[in-house]
Design a protein around this motif. Structure first.
Motif, PDB file in Angstrom:
ATOM      1  N   PHE A 116       0.855  -1.186   0.000  1.00 15.81           N
ATOM      2  CA  PHE A 116       0.000   0.000   0.000  1.00 15.81           C
ATOM      3  C   PHE A 116       0.887   1.230   0.000  1.00 15.81           C
ATOM      4  N   SER A 117       0.595   2.163  -0.915  1.00 17.45           N
ATOM      5  CA  SER A 117       1.351   3.409  -0.987  1.00 17.45           C
ATOM      6  C   SER A 117       0.701   4.427  -0.067  1.00 17.45           C
ATOM      7  N   LEU A 118       1.455   4.847   0.943  1.00 19.93           N
ATOM      8  CA  LEU A 118       0.938   5.846   1.873  1.00 19.93           C
ATOM      9  C   LEU A 118       0.859   7.226   1.221  1.00 19.93           C
ATOM     10  N   ASP A 119       1.651   7.450   0.168  1.00 22.61           N
ATOM     11  CA  ASP A 119       1.644   8.742  -0.523  1.00 22.61           C
ATOM     12  C   ASP A 119       0.412   8.892  -1.425  1.00 22.61           C
ATOM     13  N   LYS A 138      -2.161   6.674  -1.559  1.00 21.33           N
ATOM     14  CA  LYS A 138      -3.329   6.016  -0.941  1.00 21.33           C
ATOM     15  C   LYS A 138      -3.960   4.979  -1.870  1.00 21.33           C
ATOM     16  N   ARG A 139      -3.123   4.094  -2.422  1.00 18.16           N
ATOM     17  CA  ARG A 139      -3.644   3.042  -3.292  1.00 18.16           C
ATOM     18  C   ARG A 139      -2.872   1.744  -3.089  1.00 18.16           C
ATOM     19  N   ILE A 140      -3.525   0.665  -3.421  1.00 19.31           N
ATOM     20  CA  ILE A 140      -2.905  -0.656  -3.362  1.00 19.31           C
ATOM     21  C   ILE A 140      -2.112  -0.857  -4.644  1.00 19.31           C
ATOM     22  N   LEU A 141      -0.894  -1.357  -4.513  1.00 20.53           N
ATOM     23  CA  LEU A 141       0.007  -1.508  -5.657  1.00 20.53           C
ATOM     24  C   LEU A 141       0.023  -2.949  -6.157  1.00 20.53           C
ATOM     25  N   GLN A 142       0.100  -3.085  -7.468  1.00 19.82           N
ATOM     26  CA  GLN A 142       0.237  -4.387  -8.106  1.00 19.82           C
ATOM     27  C   GLN A 142       1.713  -4.774  -8.123  1.00 19.82           C
ATOM     28  N   ASP A 143       1.987  -6.005  -8.558  1.00 23.86           N
ATOM     29  CA  ASP A 143       3.372  -6.486  -8.634  1.00 23.86           C
ATOM     30  C   ASP A 143       4.227  -5.604  -9.539  1.00 23.86           C
ATOM     31  N   HIS A 144       3.659  -5.154 -10.633  1.00 29.54           N
ATOM     32  CA  HIS A 144       4.414  -4.419 -11.646  1.00 29.54           C
ATOM     33  C   HIS A 144       4.314  -2.897 -11.484  1.00 29.54           C
ATOM     34  N   SER A 145       3.718  -2.420 -10.401  1.00 33.47           N
ATOM     35  CA  SER A 145       3.562  -0.974 -10.211  1.00 33.47           C
ATOM     36  C   SER A 145       4.917  -0.305 -10.029  1.00 33.47           C
ATOM     37  N   GLU A 146       5.111   0.795 -10.754  1.00 30.04           N
ATOM     38  CA  GLU A 146       6.342   1.564 -10.596  1.00 30.04           C
ATOM     39  C   GLU A 146       6.177   2.503  -9.410  1.00 30.04           C
ATOM     40  N   VAL A 147       7.175   2.490  -8.550  1.00 26.83           N
ATOM     41  CA  VAL A 147       7.114   3.280  -7.330  1.00 26.83           C
ATOM     42  C   VAL A 147       8.395   4.107  -7.233  1.00 26.83           C
ATOM     43  N   PRO A 148       8.270   5.408  -6.924  1.00 25.43           N
ATOM     44  CA  PRO A 148       9.480   6.204  -6.707  1.00 25.43           C
ATOM     45  C   PRO A 148      10.303   5.641  -5.549  1.00 25.43           C
ATOM     46  N   LYS A 149      11.616   5.855  -5.601  1.00 23.61           N
ATOM     47  CA  LYS A 149      12.496   5.281  -4.577  1.00 23.61           C
ATOM     48  C   LYS A 149      12.216   5.823  -3.182  1.00 23.61           C
ATOM     49  N   ASP A 150      11.742   7.062  -3.093  1.00 26.12           N
ATOM     50  CA  ASP A 150      11.498   7.652  -1.780  1.00 26.12           C
ATOM     51  C   ASP A 150      10.043   7.503  -1.322  1.00 26.12           C
ATOM     52  N   ALA A 151       9.262   6.661  -2.012  1.00 20.34           N
ATOM     53  CA  ALA A 151       7.851   6.478  -1.660  1.00 20.34           C
ATOM     54  C   ALA A 151       7.720   5.726  -0.340  1.00 20.34           C
ATOM     55  N   LYS A 152       6.695   6.092   0.407  1.00 21.53           N
ATOM     56  CA  LYS A 152       6.406   5.401   1.661  1.00 21.53           C
ATOM     57  C   LYS A 152       5.446   4.251   1.365  1.00 21.53           C
ATOM     58  N   LEU A 153       5.937   3.026   1.582  1.00 21.58           N
ATOM     59  CA  LEU A 153       5.151   1.836   1.305  1.00 21.58           C
ATOM     60  C   LEU A 153       4.939   1.040   2.583  1.00 21.58           C
ATOM     61  N   LYS A 154       3.816   0.352   2.617  1.00 18.51           N
ATOM     62  CA  LYS A 154       3.515  -0.519   3.749  1.00 18.51           C
ATOM     63  C   LYS A 154       3.048  -1.858   3.181  1.00 18.51           C
ATOM     64  N   VAL A 155       3.648  -2.948   3.655  1.00 18.53           N
ATOM     65  CA  VAL A 155       3.203  -4.282   3.253  1.00 18.53           C
ATOM     66  C   VAL A 155       1.982  -4.604   4.099  1.00 18.53           C
ATOM     67  N   ILE A 156       0.843  -4.857   3.425  1.00 21.19           N
ATOM     68  CA  ILE A 156      -0.389  -5.080   4.178  1.00 21.19           C
ATOM     69  C   ILE A 156      -0.782  -6.551   4.276  1.00 21.19           C
ATOM     70  N   SER A 157      -0.204  -7.404   3.420  1.00 22.09           N
ATOM     71  CA  SER A 157      -0.475  -8.835   3.565  1.00 22.09           C
ATOM     72  C   SER A 157       0.509  -9.645   2.736  1.00 22.09           C
ATOM     73  N   GLY A 158       0.692 -10.877   3.138  1.00 17.96           N
ATOM     74  CA  GLY A 158       1.436 -11.858   2.373  1.00 17.96           C
ATOM     75  C   GLY A 158       2.946 -11.726   2.402  1.00 17.96           C
ATOM     76  N   TRP A 159       3.570 -12.819   1.967  1.00 16.91           N
ATOM     77  CA  TRP A 159       5.013 -12.874   1.802  1.00 16.91           C
ATOM     78  C   TRP A 159       5.336 -12.672   0.337  1.00 16.91           C
ATOM     79  N   ASN A 160       6.533 -12.273   0.048  1.00 10.07           N
ATOM     80  CA  ASN A 160       6.941 -12.042  -1.331  1.00 10.07           C
ATOM     81  C   ASN A 160       7.455 -13.350  -1.942  1.00 10.07           C
TER      82      ASN A 160
END
Length: 103
Positions: free
Chosen positions: A50-53, A55-77
């Motif tokens: 989940f991107s705290l910046d 406010k959306r759930i990210l897919q496997d292929h979602s591009e995320v800026p390096k300084d983005a605040k992310l939170k793992v909300i479920s599952g193992w990688n």
């Protein structure tokens, strides 16, 4: 190989109705088991972020800026979405074969 319920004229329409009911029940049971396996794999072995910046759930292929605040909300990688789908195909085949053997 033919089911005796379909071949026997003495069975009549009730034999076909019983066979149809059994096939529907086995199909519904197989669908339920497949759905449960899919949910279990997705919830445990597939990481969801989940991107705290934004406010959306990210897919496997979602591009995320390096300084983005992310939170793992479920599952193992362990599995990606595509890998989980491949595992579900295999589990569907195994479930179908098992139900065919039980029937």
């Amino acid at each position: 190989m033919e089911n005796p319920a379909c071949a026997s004229p003495a069975a009549g329409p009730s034999g076909i109705v019983n066979l149809t009911t059994q096939l529907i029940a086995y199909g519904a049971f197989g669908g339920l088991i497949g759905s449960l396996i899919d949910s279990l794999l997705g919830a445990t072995l597939q990481r969801t972020r989940f991107s705290l910046d934004s406010k959306r759930i990210l897919q496997d292929h979602s591009e995320v800026p390096k300084d983005a605040k992310l939170k793992v909300i479920s599952g193992w990688n362990v599995l990606t979405n595509n890998q989980a789908s491949s595992v579900n195909v295999v589990s569907s085949i195994v479930t179908a074969l098992l139900l065919g053997w039980l029937a």
